[in-house]
Every structure is written in C-alpha cells, then in structure tokens.
Motif scaffolding. Sequence first.
Motif, PDB file in Angstrom:
ATOM      1  N   MET A 155       0.933  -1.278   0.013  1.00 32.02           N
ATOM      2  CA  MET A 155      -0.011   0.068   0.005  1.00 32.02           C
ATOM      3  C   MET A 155       1.125   1.316   0.096  1.00 32.02           C
ATOM      4  N   PHE A 173       2.257   1.425  -3.532  1.00 31.63           N
ATOM      5  CA  PHE A 173       1.067   1.850  -4.534  1.00 31.63           C
ATOM      6  C   PHE A 173       0.929   3.398  -4.339  1.00 31.63           C
ATOM      7  N   TRP A 219       0.311   9.559  -4.290  1.00 28.88           N
ATOM      8  CA  TRP A 219      -1.002   9.782  -3.554  1.00 28.88           C
ATOM      9  C   TRP A 219      -0.943   9.835  -2.320  1.00 28.88           C
ATOM     10  N   HIS A 268      -3.718  10.196   1.342  1.00 28.16           N
ATOM     11  CA  HIS A 268      -3.742   9.079   2.422  1.00 28.16           C
ATOM     12  C   HIS A 268      -3.470   9.665   3.926  1.00 28.16           C
ATOM     13  N   TRP A 284     -14.626  11.985  -2.117  1.00 27.39           N
ATOM     14  CA  TRP A 284     -13.646  12.500  -1.442  1.00 27.39           C
ATOM     15  C   TRP A 284     -12.235  12.416  -2.557  1.00 27.39           C
ATOM     16  N   HIS A 326     -17.836   8.486  -9.100  1.00 17.71           N
ATOM     17  CA  HIS A 326     -19.364   7.616  -9.083  1.00 17.71           C
ATOM     18  C   HIS A 326     -19.548   7.035  -7.622  1.00 17.71           C
ATOM     19  N   GLU A 346     -16.047   1.557   1.357  1.00 24.63           N
ATOM     20  CA  GLU A 346     -15.702   0.146   1.300  1.00 24.63           C
ATOM     21  C   GLU A 346     -16.426  -0.607   2.138  1.00 24.63           C
ATOM     22  N   GLU A 354     -14.169  -6.556  -2.085  1.00 24.44           N
ATOM     23  CA  GLU A 354     -14.718  -5.898  -1.163  1.00 24.44           C
ATOM     24  C   GLU A 354     -13.807  -6.035   0.203  1.00 24.44           C
ATOM     25  N   ASP A 376     -10.673  -4.402   0.020  1.00 25.95           N
ATOM     26  CA  ASP A 376     -10.625  -2.898  -0.065  1.00 25.95           C
ATOM     27  C   ASP A 376     -10.517  -2.466   1.436  1.00 25.95           C
ATOM     28  N   LEU A 435      -7.180  -3.487   3.035  1.00 24.82           N
ATOM     29  CA  LEU A 435      -6.256  -2.508   2.571  1.00 24.82           C
ATOM     30  C   LEU A 435      -6.019  -1.117   3.153  1.00 24.82           C
ATOM     31  N   TYR A 436      -7.331  -0.396   3.148  1.00 27.04           N
ATOM     32  CA  TYR A 436      -7.524   0.586   4.099  1.00 27.04           C
ATOM     33  C   TYR A 436      -7.145   0.577   5.564  1.00 27.04           C
TER      34      TYR A 436
HETATM   35  N1  DCP Z   1      -6.875   6.988  -3.376  1.00 28.26           N
HETATM   36  C1  DCP Z   1      -6.896   5.726  -3.354  1.00 28.26           C
HETATM   37  C2  DCP Z   1      -7.749   5.075  -4.188  1.00 28.26           C
HETATM   38  C3  DCP Z   1      -7.624   3.753  -4.239  1.00 28.26           C
HETATM   39  N2  DCP Z   1      -6.913   2.821  -3.442  1.00 28.26           N
HETATM   40  C4  DCP Z   1      -6.817   1.523  -3.604  1.00 28.26           C
HETATM   41  C5  DCP Z   1      -7.240   1.056  -1.967  1.00 28.26           C
HETATM   42  C6  DCP Z   1      -8.423   0.022  -2.249  1.00 28.26           C
HETATM   43  O1  DCP Z   1      -7.997  -1.249  -2.396  1.00 28.26           O
HETATM   44  C7  DCP Z   1      -9.077   0.348  -3.561  1.00 28.26           C
HETATM   45  C8  DCP Z   1     -10.165   1.340  -3.878  1.00 28.26           C
HETATM   46  O2  DCP Z   1     -10.351   1.862  -5.260  1.00 28.26           O
HETATM   47  P1  DCP Z   1     -11.710   2.504  -5.626  1.00 28.26           P
HETATM   48  O3  DCP Z   1     -11.799   3.560  -4.744  1.00 28.26           O
HETATM   49  O4  DCP Z   1     -11.646   2.402  -7.037  1.00 28.26           O
HETATM   50  O5  DCP Z   1     -12.729   1.335  -5.141  1.00 28.26           O
HETATM   51  P2  DCP Z   1     -13.524  -0.180  -5.718  1.00 28.26           P
HETATM   52  O6  DCP Z   1     -12.116  -0.697  -6.311  1.00 28.26           O
HETATM   53  O7  DCP Z   1     -14.048  -0.690  -4.707  1.00 28.26           O
HETATM   54  O8  DCP Z   1     -14.012   0.298  -6.921  1.00 28.26           O
HETATM   55  P3  DCP Z   1     -15.799   0.818  -6.991  1.00 28.26           P
HETATM   56  O9  DCP Z   1     -15.964   1.911  -5.991  1.00 28.26           O
HETATM   57  O10 DCP Z   1     -15.894   1.164  -8.474  1.00 28.26           O
HETATM   58  O11 DCP Z   1     -16.495  -0.584  -6.542  1.00 28.26           O
HETATM   59  O12 DCP Z   1      -7.782   1.057  -4.334  1.00 28.26           O
HETATM   60  C9  DCP Z   1      -6.004   3.573  -2.638  1.00 28.26           C
HETATM   61  O13 DCP Z   1      -5.255   2.872  -1.899  1.00 28.26           O
HETATM   62  N3  DCP Z   1      -6.034   5.074  -2.794  1.00 28.26           N
END
Ligand code: DCP
Length: 156
Positions: free
Chosen positions: A21, A24, A30, A34, A49, A55, A60, A92, A95, A98-99
């Motif tokens: 993370m 990434f 980014w 964070h 945010w 969209h 999460e 999900e 996500d 990871l957050y």
């Molecule tokens: N500023 C960001 C944006 C995303 N991510 C990473 C952490 C999460 O694992 C994933 C979240 O991405 P999305 O916000 O695109 O969420 P989803 O993958 O759930 O997509 P969606 O909301 O279209 O279902 O990407 C991150 O670390 N920092």
Amino acid sequence: MTGGASEGEEGVTLDLLKMKMADFAKERDWDRFHSPRNLLLALLRIGQWFMFDGHSQVGEVGELSEIFQWRGEVPKGLPGWKEEEKQHLGEELSDVLLYLVRLSDICGIDLGKAALRKVGLNALKYPVGVCNKAYSSSKYEGKDNNVGSQSNGSES
Ligand SMILES: Nc1ccn([C@H]2C[C@H](O)[C@@H](COP(=O)(O)OP(=O)(O)OP(=O)(O)O)O2)c(=O)n1
C-alpha cells in the motif's frame, strides 16, 4: 515493492500489505491523499473525496454491506453463491483490509501487534468456562449465534 503477482501468496502478512500500500501510494504521488481522515472516509464515507472516484457514494464497508443486503441470513461457506459473487466479496473484503492496514500505518500503529494484544484482552474479558456454554452478557442474549453452522459443520 513491485514484485510479481504471486509474491507473498503463501502466508500473506500485514507487513507485506503495508509495504504494498505504501508503494502503491508513493508511485502515484498519492501520499498527500492518504491522510488519516481521508482513509477513514474511504472506508466509511457517504459522499465523494477523490478525483478519480466520482461515481461512488459509499465507502468500502458500505460496498461490502451491499453484497449482503436483501439476502437475508447467509449460511456459512456461502453455498449457492456463484464464483464471481465470491470473487467480488473477496475484493470488497480486501478493500476494507487494505484501507485499514494503510490507516494503521499512517497513524503509526502496528496493526498486527495491536490486534494480537486485543485478542489477549478479549480472552480476559470473556473467560473460557464462563462464556463457552452461553453468552452471559445481555449484549448478546437472544441472538442466534449459530446461524448457518450446520451448512459446513464449523463452529463460530
Ligand atoms: N486514493 C486511493 C484510491 C484507491 N486506493 C486503493 C485501495 C483500495 O483497495 C482500492 C479502492 O479503489 P476504488 O476507490 O476504485 O474502489 P473499488 O475498487 O471498490 O471500486 P468501485 O468503487 O468502483 O467498486 O484502491 C488507494 O489506496 N488510494
């Protein structure tokens, strides 16, 4: 760390996820997004945010909840779920994890150590012998805590 796809698949650690993370975020510049507050909102938010994320209105945890919404009680092991539904659930759940890992890292909390300590505190709070037959706390009374346990024979 930008290793291959199979890296760490055997016994994934919180430290590996923390490094992934961090890389990434750094590779995309980014880190500035964070912050503790932003990461917490990414988990829980109602509203937008982030610039590439126009969209989505739920965080999460909300996306995870949507998978179970309207299904009623779901048996353990998710019998009858399609493979793509289970894969979506895994995404999900990931996500959220990871957050949470990233939020802990940004706050300087060793999540693994904190969680292990909390497991110990939980065991002290709910001693075996007092709690193994029935929940003594009124917090849990009346709840069916064995829902779905017959579907795969596992205990909760
Ligand atoms: N500023 C960001 C944006 C995303 N991510 C990473 C952490 C999460 O694992 C994933 C979240 O991405 P999305 O916000 O695109 O969420 P989803 O993958 O759930 O997509 P969606 O909301 O279209 O279902 O990407 C991150 O670390 N920092």
